[in-house]
Design a protein around this motif. Sequence first.
Motif, PDB file in Angstrom:
ATOM      1  N   GLN A  67      11.529 -22.073 -10.462  1.00  0.00           N
ATOM      2  CA  GLN A  67      11.810 -20.901  -9.645  1.00  0.00           C
ATOM      3  C   GLN A  67      11.125 -21.067  -8.285  1.00  0.00           C
ATOM      4  O   GLN A  67       9.905 -21.247  -8.214  1.00  0.00           O
ATOM      5  CB  GLN A  67      11.295 -19.635 -10.340  1.00  0.00           C
ATOM      6  N   GLU A 110      13.322 -15.350  -5.475  1.00  0.00           N
ATOM      7  CA  GLU A 110      13.224 -16.602  -6.226  1.00  0.00           C
ATOM      8  C   GLU A 110      14.611 -17.058  -6.708  1.00  0.00           C
ATOM      9  O   GLU A 110      15.418 -16.265  -7.164  1.00  0.00           O
ATOM     10  CB  GLU A 110      12.278 -16.443  -7.410  1.00  0.00           C
ATOM     11  N   LYS A 111      14.842 -18.372  -6.591  1.00  0.00           N
ATOM     12  CA  LYS A 111      16.070 -18.981  -7.074  1.00  0.00           C
ATOM     13  C   LYS A 111      15.712 -20.105  -8.049  1.00  0.00           C
ATOM     14  O   LYS A 111      14.679 -20.765  -7.888  1.00  0.00           O
ATOM     15  CB  LYS A 111      16.909 -19.581  -5.936  1.00  0.00           C
ATOM     16  N   ALA A 112      16.568 -20.296  -9.031  1.00  0.00           N
ATOM     17  CA  ALA A 112      16.351 -21.364 -10.009  1.00  0.00           C
ATOM     18  C   ALA A 112      16.848 -22.677  -9.425  1.00  0.00           C
ATOM     19  O   ALA A 112      18.035 -22.835  -9.123  1.00  0.00           O
ATOM     20  CB  ALA A 112      17.086 -21.050 -11.303  1.00  0.00           C
TER      21      ALA A 112
END
Length: 217
Positions: free
Chosen positions: A66, A55-57
């Motif tokens: 996310q 997950e990336k913001a």
Amino acid sequence: MKVINLGERSSVINSYMAQLRDVEVQKNRTLFRRNMQRIARATAYEVSRTLQYSEKAITTPLGVKQVPTYDDRIVVGTVLRAGVAFHEGFLDTFDQADSAFVAAHRDEGKREDIKIHVDYIAAPQLDGCTFLMVDPMLATGGSLELSYKAFLTHGTPAKLHICCAIAAQEGIDHLCRVFPDDVTLWVSAVDPILNDQAYIVPGLGDAGDLSFGPKLD
């Protein structure tokens, strides 16, 4: 080597393959290339489900979300010239991927007299990448094996996926002998035999000529 035959499932890929094989539809060169691209995109989607994700913001106009996106560094490699349209379909899906190219050809003639030559290679550093070796036609498997060995001069991938539109069972058997168990072969149709000139039967003809026009010998 793990073999995944997408043609065994009921999906739109079978419709694209039907058009690729049809001698009347093949008269439309643009549509032939487009169907190669469609099959490539569908195959690339299936490959994407096997990648590593985290997950990336992601900042949106109204906040932060996310989102799980893949972490693999992907390189798409193909054999010139028949693989160009197929290659483009994979790049449509993996739009941040790097590309690698090799020029390989075989001497035409009887199967026992066929020799394969590699004339050119252009590739980024392959160490640690997820390498998609994409070639629309898998006949004997000899040119694909030799092309991959050429790519290895630019590093060793962490993972290898071999992606073909159509394959002969003999070519699949050959790749199973020469590639390790952790390699995956994705194919959209499997045909039973090769003829005396090592062409796939019933096959679809010469993918390079059907995509880009006939060539001088």
